[in-house]
Structure formats: C-alpha cells, structure tokens
Design a protein around this motif. Structure first.
Motif, PDB file in Angstrom:
ATOM      1  N   SER A 149       0.861  -1.190   0.000  1.00  0.00           N
ATOM      2  CA  SER A 149       0.000   0.000   0.000  1.00  0.00           C
ATOM      3  C   SER A 149       0.893   1.234   0.000  1.00  0.00           C
ATOM      4  O   SER A 149       2.065   1.169   0.407  1.00  0.00           O
ATOM      5  CB  SER A 149      -0.851   0.003   1.273  1.00  0.00           C
ATOM      6  OG  SER A 149      -1.555   1.230   1.410  1.00  0.00           O
ATOM      7  N   THR A 150       0.302   2.367  -0.429  1.00  0.00           N
ATOM      8  CA  THR A 150       0.990   3.630  -0.182  1.00  0.00           C
ATOM      9  C   THR A 150       1.205   3.797   1.331  1.00  0.00           C
ATOM     10  O   THR A 150       2.154   4.460   1.757  1.00  0.00           O
ATOM     11  CB  THR A 150       0.147   4.811  -0.703  1.00  0.00           C
ATOM     12  OG1 THR A 150      -1.209   4.644  -0.268  1.00  0.00           O
ATOM     13  CG2 THR A 150       0.183   4.900  -2.213  1.00  0.00           C
ATOM     14  N   ALA A 151       0.345   3.142   2.113  1.00  0.00           N
ATOM     15  CA  ALA A 151       0.487   3.188   3.580  1.00  0.00           C
ATOM     16  C   ALA A 151       1.741   2.460   4.055  1.00  0.00           C
ATOM     17  O   ALA A 151       2.099   2.546   5.236  1.00  0.00           O
ATOM     18  CB  ALA A 151      -0.754   2.585   4.247  1.00  0.00           C
TER      19      ALA A 151
ATOM     20  N   TYR B 212       0.492   7.990   7.962  1.00  0.00           N
ATOM     21  CA  TYR B 212      -0.477   9.083   8.057  1.00  0.00           C
ATOM     22  C   TYR B 212      -1.108   9.094   9.447  1.00  0.00           C
ATOM     23  O   TYR B 212      -1.065   8.072  10.158  1.00  0.00           O
ATOM     24  CB  TYR B 212      -1.528   9.013   6.947  1.00  0.00           C
ATOM     25  CG  TYR B 212      -2.264   7.699   6.805  1.00  0.00           C
ATOM     26  CD1 TYR B 212      -3.353   7.382   7.625  1.00  0.00           C
ATOM     27  CD2 TYR B 212      -1.893   6.778   5.836  1.00  0.00           C
ATOM     28  CE1 TYR B 212      -4.038   6.188   7.479  1.00  0.00           C
ATOM     29  CE2 TYR B 212      -2.570   5.576   5.686  1.00  0.00           C
ATOM     30  CZ  TYR B 212      -3.645   5.287   6.514  1.00  0.00           C
ATOM     31  OH  TYR B 212      -4.305   4.100   6.372  1.00  0.00           O
TER      32      TYR B 212
ATOM     33  N   TYR C  10      -1.828  -0.030  11.029  1.00  0.00           N
ATOM     34  CA  TYR C  10      -2.006  -0.427   9.612  1.00  0.00           C
ATOM     35  C   TYR C  10      -0.745  -0.061   8.832  1.00  0.00           C
ATOM     36  O   TYR C  10      -0.226  -0.872   8.054  1.00  0.00           O
ATOM     37  CB  TYR C  10      -3.245   0.238   9.007  1.00  0.00           C
ATOM     38  CG  TYR C  10      -3.464  -0.168   7.556  1.00  0.00           C
ATOM     39  CD1 TYR C  10      -3.842  -1.473   7.234  1.00  0.00           C
ATOM     40  CD2 TYR C  10      -3.266   0.736   6.518  1.00  0.00           C
ATOM     41  CE1 TYR C  10      -4.021  -1.862   5.902  1.00  0.00           C
ATOM     42  CE2 TYR C  10      -3.450   0.355   5.185  1.00  0.00           C
ATOM     43  CZ  TYR C  10      -3.825  -0.946   4.886  1.00  0.00           C
ATOM     44  OH  TYR C  10      -3.997  -1.327   3.567  1.00  0.00           O
TER      45      TYR C  10
ATOM     46  N   GLY D  25      -2.906   3.244  -3.779  1.00  0.00           N
ATOM     47  CA  GLY D  25      -3.455   4.286  -2.905  1.00  0.00           C
ATOM     48  C   GLY D  25      -4.932   3.985  -2.700  1.00  0.00           C
ATOM     49  O   GLY D  25      -5.319   2.828  -2.520  1.00  0.00           O
ATOM     50  N   TYR D  26      -5.774   5.035  -2.781  1.00  0.00           N
ATOM     51  CA  TYR D  26      -7.202   4.837  -2.507  1.00  0.00           C
ATOM     52  C   TYR D  26      -7.900   3.968  -3.562  1.00  0.00           C
ATOM     53  O   TYR D  26      -7.956   4.337  -4.731  1.00  0.00           O
ATOM     54  CB  TYR D  26      -7.911   6.191  -2.485  1.00  0.00           C
ATOM     55  CG  TYR D  26      -7.698   7.005  -1.235  1.00  0.00           C
ATOM     56  CD1 TYR D  26      -8.060   6.495   0.011  1.00  0.00           C
ATOM     57  CD2 TYR D  26      -7.182   8.300  -1.300  1.00  0.00           C
ATOM     58  CE1 TYR D  26      -7.892   7.251   1.165  1.00  0.00           C
ATOM     59  CE2 TYR D  26      -7.010   9.062  -0.148  1.00  0.00           C
ATOM     60  CZ  TYR D  26      -7.366   8.532   1.078  1.00  0.00           C
ATOM     61  OH  TYR D  26      -7.203   9.268   2.208  1.00  0.00           O
TER      62      TYR D  26
ATOM     63  N   PHE E 221     -12.887  -2.053   1.789  1.00  0.00           N
ATOM     64  CA  PHE E 221     -11.787  -1.765   2.715  1.00  0.00           C
ATOM     65  C   PHE E 221     -12.178  -0.778   3.825  1.00  0.00           C
ATOM     66  O   PHE E 221     -11.957  -1.041   5.011  1.00  0.00           O
ATOM     67  CB  PHE E 221     -10.598  -1.227   1.903  1.00  0.00           C
ATOM     68  CG  PHE E 221      -9.427  -0.769   2.714  1.00  0.00           C
ATOM     69  CD1 PHE E 221      -8.444  -1.660   3.119  1.00  0.00           C
ATOM     70  CD2 PHE E 221      -9.286   0.568   3.087  1.00  0.00           C
ATOM     71  CE1 PHE E 221      -7.358  -1.242   3.873  1.00  0.00           C
ATOM     72  CE2 PHE E 221      -8.197   0.986   3.838  1.00  0.00           C
ATOM     73  CZ  PHE E 221      -7.234   0.085   4.234  1.00  0.00           C
TER      74      PHE E 221
ATOM     75  N   ARG F 169     -12.651  -1.071   7.793  1.00  0.00           N
ATOM     76  CA  ARG F 169     -11.868  -0.234   8.714  1.00  0.00           C
ATOM     77  C   ARG F 169     -12.765   0.440   9.755  1.00  0.00           C
ATOM     78  O   ARG F 169     -12.442   0.493  10.930  1.00  0.00           O
ATOM     79  CB  ARG F 169     -11.084   0.833   7.933  1.00  0.00           C
ATOM     80  CG  ARG F 169     -10.620   1.979   8.815  1.00  0.00           C
ATOM     81  CD  ARG F 169      -9.619   2.891   8.145  1.00  0.00           C
ATOM     82  NE  ARG F 169      -8.272   2.476   8.510  1.00  0.00           N
ATOM     83  CZ  ARG F 169      -7.150   2.941   7.979  1.00  0.00           C
ATOM     84  NH1 ARG F 169      -7.194   3.823   7.012  1.00  0.00           N
ATOM     85  NH2 ARG F 169      -5.981   2.534   8.392  1.00  0.00           N
TER      86      ARG F 169
HETATM   87  C1  8X3 Z   1      -5.112   1.507   1.885  1.00  0.00           C
HETATM   88  C2  8X3 Z   1      -4.787   2.910   1.498  1.00  0.00           C
HETATM   89  O1  8X3 Z   1      -4.479   5.266   2.445  1.00  0.00           O
HETATM   90  O2  8X3 Z   1      -6.569   4.108   2.932  1.00  0.00           O
HETATM   91  O3  8X3 Z   1      -3.952   0.756   2.051  1.00  0.00           O
HETATM   92  O4  8X3 Z   1      -4.514   3.443   4.011  1.00  0.00           O
HETATM   93  S1  8X3 Z   1      -5.095   3.968   2.799  1.00  0.00           S
END
Ligand code: 8X3
Ligand code: NDP
Length: 263
Positions: free
Chosen positions: A144-146, A151, A157, A188-189, A194, A198
């Motif tokens: 992921s970008t994560a 953030y 996560y 990214g998004y 998902f 969350r």
């Molecule tokens: C999911 C992208 O930015 O919602 O990995 O975490 S984000």
C-alpha cells in the motif's frame, strides 16, 4: 496472448474487492484459480460463475490466513494434488480502526498484524518451498501507499504495510539462486469494502473517504497486477505504486466539492 493462460493462480482474500477483481481478470485470461477467504458463499458464487464463463478450473476454500493449521492443511492438499500455484497473490488484508495508539483497541491491532503480516507469512511459507523445488513461481504481495508514508492514526495499519514491503524485499533476497519472482503492488485509494471494514461497518464514514474525486476501482488494480504477472519470466517488477490521478501523495487529494466521478 496472455502468458498466464493455463497457469494456476492462488488468490487470498478473493471474496471481495481487489482479490475478486483479480480472480475475474485472471480467469478471463485463461488461468485456473484457487480462491481463499473466510466468506465461503461468496467464493462459491464467484467460482461457479468464473468456471462457467471461462471454462477454467476454480477451487474455492474457506481459509482464514491467520489460521496456520488450516493454511497448511489446504496447502498440503493442493501440493498432494500436484496443484502448486504458479502465481500466489497475497492479497488478504485489512485495516481495522483509525485511532491514535494511546486510544487504540488491541483487538484491532491483533486483527491487522495477524492478517496482513503473519497471514501473508503463513501462506508464503506453505507454498514457497514447493515453488522453489519445482523451479517456477511468482509471489505478488499487496502492499500500500500506507507502506511508504505514515499518516495520522494509521500507525498499526502503516506498520503492517511497511512490514509487507520489508517482507517483499526480504523474500526476494531469500529466493536468490532460483527463478522465483517476488513483486509488490502498492495502491493508494481503492473503493472496495476496505473502508467499511476499517470503520467496522459504518457505511457513511466509509463512503466519505472517496468523496470528491475518482478513486481507483478494484479492476484498475487488477489491470496493474495482470501486467505484473504477464511479464516474461526474466522480468520482475519489484514494486509498483498505483494511485488515483487525484491522489498526489498520501495527504494531498484533489477533492472537488459536488464533483461527478468519472468512469
Ligand atoms: C489503503 C490505502 O491510504 O486508505 O492501504 O490506508 S489507505
Ligand atoms: P476488501 O475488504 O474489499 O477485501 C479484503 C479481502 O481480504 C476480502 O476478500 C476478505 O475476505 C479478505 N480477508 C480479510 N481477512 C482475511 C483473513 N483473515 N483470511 C482470509 N481472507 C481475509 O479490501 P481490498 O480489496 O481493498 O483489500 C485487498 C488488499 O489490498 C488488502 O491487503 C489491503 O490492505 C490492500 N489495499 C487496499 C487499498 C484500498 O484502498 N482499498 C489500498 C492499498 C492496499 P473475507 O472477509 O471473506 O475473509
């Protein structure tokens, strides 16, 4: 001509989102499938549809990737049936909650760490030795970008996806001397289930995440993954970051009030 026609792809987390989109895409390209997730009815429906539509073999099984015993049992059955996957898509994963560490729920932490990191390890450990012994295989991990930038309130996560990135790099080193490929795809998004997962089923909160811009669809990510798995065997994508055009980085998203989404 697709290079994955006739190959066997195992997809974890195939009951929804990116995993289900990849199942549809791979089957359309003539790949045989093994689909794993916890929601068996969804898997069965998808398997029946793809088998009928594309004439490929689709095996579906309820497997929680956190359950190492179940993973090993299902993997042994496949190996025993000479069905070692050519492609392993480690896609099963989730975010659970969004809060500061000091306010966080350890139950959420366990779900994320056990699924995103240990689950990926359980499945990889079960199949990699057989891929190596056979001299063929491609592992694709959903990062992921994560996994590149932290953030606010993403903490655990983020840690799991930084972990996936480290594991992808580590696995790639571990298979040196073999023809096995290890790749990461880092979106990214993407509008899937998902955010609903969350936010523990809060659909309004989930919908708000994707408001005012056009996010990626699961099919967009499946396109990228199809590209990665279709490359010749001497070519490997180590990591690809794919974002909606509006997502300039993890923080900056061009959100237009009252915008109509394209496509
Ligand atoms: C999911 C992208 O930015 O919602 O990995 O975490 S984000
Ligand atoms: P979805 O919630 O739509 O799909 C997640 C899939 O994972 C479901 O099929 C779910 O199936 C499965 N899953 C969850 N936990 C387990 C488990 N313990 N064992 C087996 N399967 C499990 O989300 P996405 O499609 O968006 O997510 C797929 C991957 O992409 C995840 O790794 C996610 O972190 C990653 N990702 C998502 C992004 C996004 O914005 N959507 C961006 C970047 C990365 P079931 O509940 O039936 O078990």
């Amino acid at each position: 001509m697709s290079r994955i026609a006739g190959k066997l792809a195992l997809i974890t987390g195939a009951s929804s989102g990116i995993g289900a989109a990849c199942a549809r895409r791979f089957a359309a390209e003539g790949a045989h499938l093994v689909l794993w997730a916890r929601r068996g009815e969804r898997l069965e429906r998808l398997a029946a549809d793809l088998g009928a539509r594309h004439g490929v073999t689709v095996r579906a099984a309820i497997v929680d990737v956190r359950d190492r015993v179940a993973v090993n049992r299902e993997a042994d059955a496949l190996v025993g049936a000479r069905a070692v996957p050519d492609i392993l898509l480690n896609n099963a994963g989730l975010a659970s909650g969004l809060s500061r560490v000091q306010d966080g729920d350890p139950v959420d932490w366990d779900r994320m760490i056990d699924t995103n990191v240990k689950g990926l390890l359980n499945v990889s450990r079960a199949f990699l030795p057989h891929m190596i012994a056979r001299g063929r295989g491609h592992v694709i991990n959903l990062g992921s970008t994560a996994g590149h930038t932290v953030y606010p309130m993403g903490n655990v996560y983020n840690a799991t996806k930084f972990g996936v990135r480290a594991l992808t790099e580590g696995m790639n080193l571990d298979v040196a001397g073999t023809p096995i490929r290890v790749s990461a795809v880092d979106p990214g998004y993407v509008e899937t289930e998902f955010s609903e997962v969350r936010f523990h089923g809060d659909r309004d909160k989930a919908k708000a995440v994707y408001e005012g811009f056009t996010p990626l669809s699961a099919d967009d990510v499946a396109d990228v993954i199809a590209y990665v798995v279709n490359l010749p065997e001497h070519v490997n994508i180590l990591d690809v970051i794919v974002v909606p055009t509006a997502q300039r980085n993890i923080y900056v998203v061009d959100r237009q009030p009252n915008s109509t989404k394209t496509s």
